[in-house]
Design an enzyme around this catalytic site. Structure first.
Site, PDB file in Angstrom:
ATOM      1  CG  HIS A   8      -1.734   4.336   4.960  1.00 59.59           C
ATOM      2  ND1 HIS A   8      -1.450   4.158   3.316  1.00 59.59           N
ATOM      3  CD2 HIS A   8      -2.652   3.451   6.058  1.00 59.59           C
ATOM      4  CE1 HIS A   8      -1.939   2.620   3.100  1.00 59.59           C
ATOM      5  NE2 HIS A   8      -2.110   2.310   5.053  1.00 59.59           N
TER       6      HIS A   8
ATOM      7  CB  CYS B  56      -0.941  -0.084   1.300  1.00 57.58           C
ATOM      8  SG  CYS B  56      -1.885  -1.535   1.316  1.00 57.58           S
TER       9      CYS B  56
ATOM     10  CG  HIS C  98      -6.511   0.741   1.216  1.00 55.37           C
ATOM     11  ND1 HIS C  98      -5.479   1.364   1.145  1.00 55.37           N
ATOM     12  CD2 HIS C  98      -5.920  -0.057   2.057  1.00 55.37           C
ATOM     13  CE1 HIS C  98      -3.830   1.430   1.297  1.00 55.37           C
ATOM     14  NE2 HIS C  98      -4.590  -0.188   2.254  1.00 55.37           N
TER      15      HIS C  98
END
Length: 420
Positions: free
Chosen positions: A311, A173, A348
């Protein structure tokens, strides 16, 4: 040293497929979540995803895919793509037009492309299944380039005749955030004058559902409650796909072409947790170090930062870890720094997240707003002290930090500045 500017953006996301729609969604906190039809089975506990509207790419036969008529993609290109490649191609066409680039601007030894994607588990599974069941000679000769992790690089470099630096990034990620950082370095060091940075993911069952096995996906059935970063009731992240492209250029090219940048990329930093293969360090040590490194490299003091695009994915451990990292870095300045996670709207995007959310920051810096943190009703006590606006604020930020984190404790922070 050369300065680095953002001159073009392209979006295929759950909250919009163009800059104007994405900006409106960020301002009005419109999420992109829906009950995803393939998940509506009793044996699948996950129900919600951030869906890409206007595209259908749910079969292994690219001839059956549908996408907006405005995008002209030749059949021979489409046959080498995964769904994420389709999203990236369309976002790339947007970004090229947005930056007002000509073919000579794109195809020359001083223009490169960095991309981030996990590849296509969907197509990889399909082609491997044919290999084992039907034999190797019944496999498509294009199956490899359409499915493995470098598929974005292969397709975009060929389609746009890229001659400069090219590479694919794989740090889960944090991947597209790493791509942005290294693209910045290439321009700063004079190796390139322009870089495309691309992130894209399929966002389908094969790409998202395996995370349920890690117990990291939200099990909420209400799309309005599924992604709740920093909320005490959060229960995991919502998966999404799509594609986003950013164009980075040096100051000389910006002046030569007479374009107005969205924002300036001042610098970046990275650090590793050294803790666990999948779980963030409980004190957020790697995230704090990456922010500290980024601020130092950018010549920015913590007190000068106006907004952090976190994040925070809406997981139990990750959000707390980042909150502690923010306390470590900003200390007495923490109350004045607005913090939000736009994953409350998009979900996400995995390796797509860093560049997608950086592009959101570019829009916010250009248009003078700070995105709110949607769906936050009860702040987790572990996140007390953070200045988390629940609604979008109509005020101009000068300096923005974008955080990204990935498996293995890979952390990246990017620092952006308003262009005045």
């Amino acid at each position: 040293m050369p300065r680095v500017f953002i001159t073009g953006l392209g979006f295929i996301t759950s909250i919009g497929n163009d800059a104007a729609t994405v900006t409106r969604s960020l301002r009005e906190l419109r999420h992109g979540f829906e009950l995803y039809p393939p998940f509506q089975k009793p044996e699948i506990p996950v129900k919600v995803t951030g869906t890409i509207k206007g595209f259908t790419a749910d079969t292994p036969d690219q001839e059956d895919w549908t996408f907006p008529a405005a995008y002209k993609i030749k059949r021979e290109l489409l046959r080498t793509m995964a769904p994420n490649g389709l999203f990236a191609q369309c976002a790339m066409l947007q970004a090229v037009a947005d930056a007002r680039l000509t073919e000579p601007d794109i195809s020359n030894p001083q223009t490169g492309l960095y991309a981030a994607s996990a590849g296509s588990p969907f197509l990889l599974h399909y082609h491997h299944d044919r290999l084992t069941k039907l034999g190797v000679m019944r496999c498509s000769p294009l199956g490899i380039v359409a499915s493995i992790a470098g598929t974005l690089n292969f397709n975009l470099i060929a389609a746009f005749k890229i001659q400069g630096s090219s590479c694919g990034f794989s740090s889960a990620c944090a991947s597209s955030a790493h791509a942005l950082g290294y693209a910045y370095d290439d321009i700063m060091l004079g190796r390139q004058k322009r870089m495309f940075v691309v992130g894209a993911e399929d966002g389908n069952t094969d790409a998202i559902l395996p995370f349920a096995g890690m117990r990291t996906l939200s099990l909420q059935t209400d799309p309005n409650l599924a992604s709740r970063p920093f909320d005490a009731a959060r229960d995991g992240f919502v998966g999404t796909g799509g594609g986003v492209v950013m164009v980075l250029e040096n100051e000389e090219e910006v002046a030569r072409r007479g374009v107005t940048p969205y924002a300036e990329l001042l610098g970046w930093g990275q650090a590793s947790d050294g803790h666990n293969v999948a779980i963030s360090h409980p004190e957020g040590s790697g995230s704090a170090a990456s922010m500290t490194n980024a601020l130092r490299a950018s010549g920015v003091a913590p007190a000068e930062v106006d907004y952090v695009n976190a994040h925070a994915t809406s997981t139990l451990i990750g959000d707390i870890s980042e909150a502690r990292a923010l306390r470590t870095v900003f200390k007495e300045s923490l109350p004045k720094v607005a913090v939000s996670s736009t994953k409350a709207l998009t979900g996400h995007g995995l390796s797509l997240a860093g560049v997608m959310e950086s592009a959101f920051c570019a829009l916010a810096l250009r248009d003078g707003f700070i995105p709110g943190n949607a769906h936050l009703t009860q702040l987790d006590p572990e996140c007390e002290g953070l200045n988390i606006p629940c609604t979008t604020e109509a005020r101009q930020a000068g300096i923005v930090v974008k955080n990204s984190s990935g498996f293995g404790g890979a952390n990246v922070a990017l620092v952006y500045k308003r262009v005045t």
